[in-house]
Design a protein around this motif. Structure first.
Motif, short mmCIF file in Angstrom:
data_model
loop_
_atom_site.label_atom_id
_atom_site.label_comp_id
_atom_site.label_asym_id
_atom_site.label_seq_id
_atom_site.Cartn_x
_atom_site.Cartn_y
_atom_site.Cartn_z
N LYS A 41 0.65 -1.29 -0.05
CA LYS A 41 -0.07 -0.51 0.21
C LYS A 41 0.46 0.99 -0.37
O LYS A 41 0.44 2.61 -0.21
CB LYS A 41 -0.94 0.05 1.27
N HIS A 42 2.95 1.40 -0.24
CA HIS A 42 3.19 2.25 0.33
C HIS A 42 3.59 2.27 -1.54
O HIS A 42 4.14 0.94 -1.72
CB HIS A 42 4.33 2.14 1.59
N ASP A 43 3.84 3.40 -1.67
CA ASP A 43 4.70 3.75 -2.65
C ASP A 43 5.93 3.60 -3.17
O ASP A 43 6.82 3.69 -1.58
CB ASP A 43 4.23 5.54 -3.06
N LYS A 47 5.17 6.79 1.49
CA LYS A 47 4.11 7.27 1.42
C LYS A 47 2.93 5.98 1.71
O LYS A 47 2.64 5.31 0.59
CB LYS A 47 3.66 8.89 1.04
N CYS A 48 1.96 6.16 2.32
CA CYS A 48 0.81 5.02 2.34
C CYS A 48 0.07 5.58 2.04
O CYS A 48 -0.24 7.08 1.62
CB CYS A 48 0.25 4.57 3.87
N HIS A 49 -0.76 5.01 0.73
CA HIS A 49 -1.41 5.39 -0.13
C HIS A 49 -3.02 5.00 0.74
O HIS A 49 -3.86 4.73 -0.74
CB HIS A 49 -1.85 5.02 -1.98
N PRO A 71 -7.39 9.41 3.79
CA PRO A 71 -6.05 8.93 3.12
C PRO A 71 -4.96 8.58 4.30
O PRO A 71 -5.07 9.60 5.07
CB PRO A 71 -4.96 9.44 1.81
#
Ligand SMILES: [Zn+2]
Ligand SMILES: [Zn+2]
Length: 95
Positions: A41-43, A47-49, A71
């Motif tokens: 879920k993190h890019d 960062k978590c999306h 978010p």
């Protein structure tokens, strides 16, 4: 007689400990971040999306009355990082 029995129990539990340790060593660490979301879920910036249900109103007992999808505010993935191949497998598992 009593001593023999106790010795046997000790032996069995020691064997069980060994099994558990082996299983734990073979299992890759779960790629779960401190925000409770999966690494997937993190890019790349970390960062978590993932979208989380954030309470927006509370009653007198501080119990949430309503939620809003927002978010996740996690800025950096901090969980374990499995090998690249395991990571790919995890994504397949999620879909
Ligand atoms: Zn996170
Ligand atoms: Zn998150």
């Amino acid at each position: 007689m009593r001593t023999r029995h106790e010795r046997k129990v000790e032996l069995i539990s020691a064997e069980g400990e060994k099994q558990r340790a082996l299983q734990a060593a073979n299992r890759p660490p779960e790629a779960i971040c401190g925000c409770t979301h999966h690494l997937a879920k993190h890019d790349k910036q970390g960062k978590c999306h993932e979208v989380v249900q954030t309470p927006t109103a509370w009653d007198g007992d501080k119990k949430p009355l309503s939620y809003e999808a927002r978010p996740c505010n996690c800025q950096q993935y901090i969980g374990p990082r499995p090998l690249e191949t395991l990571y790919a497998e995890d994504i397949v598992d999620l879909s």
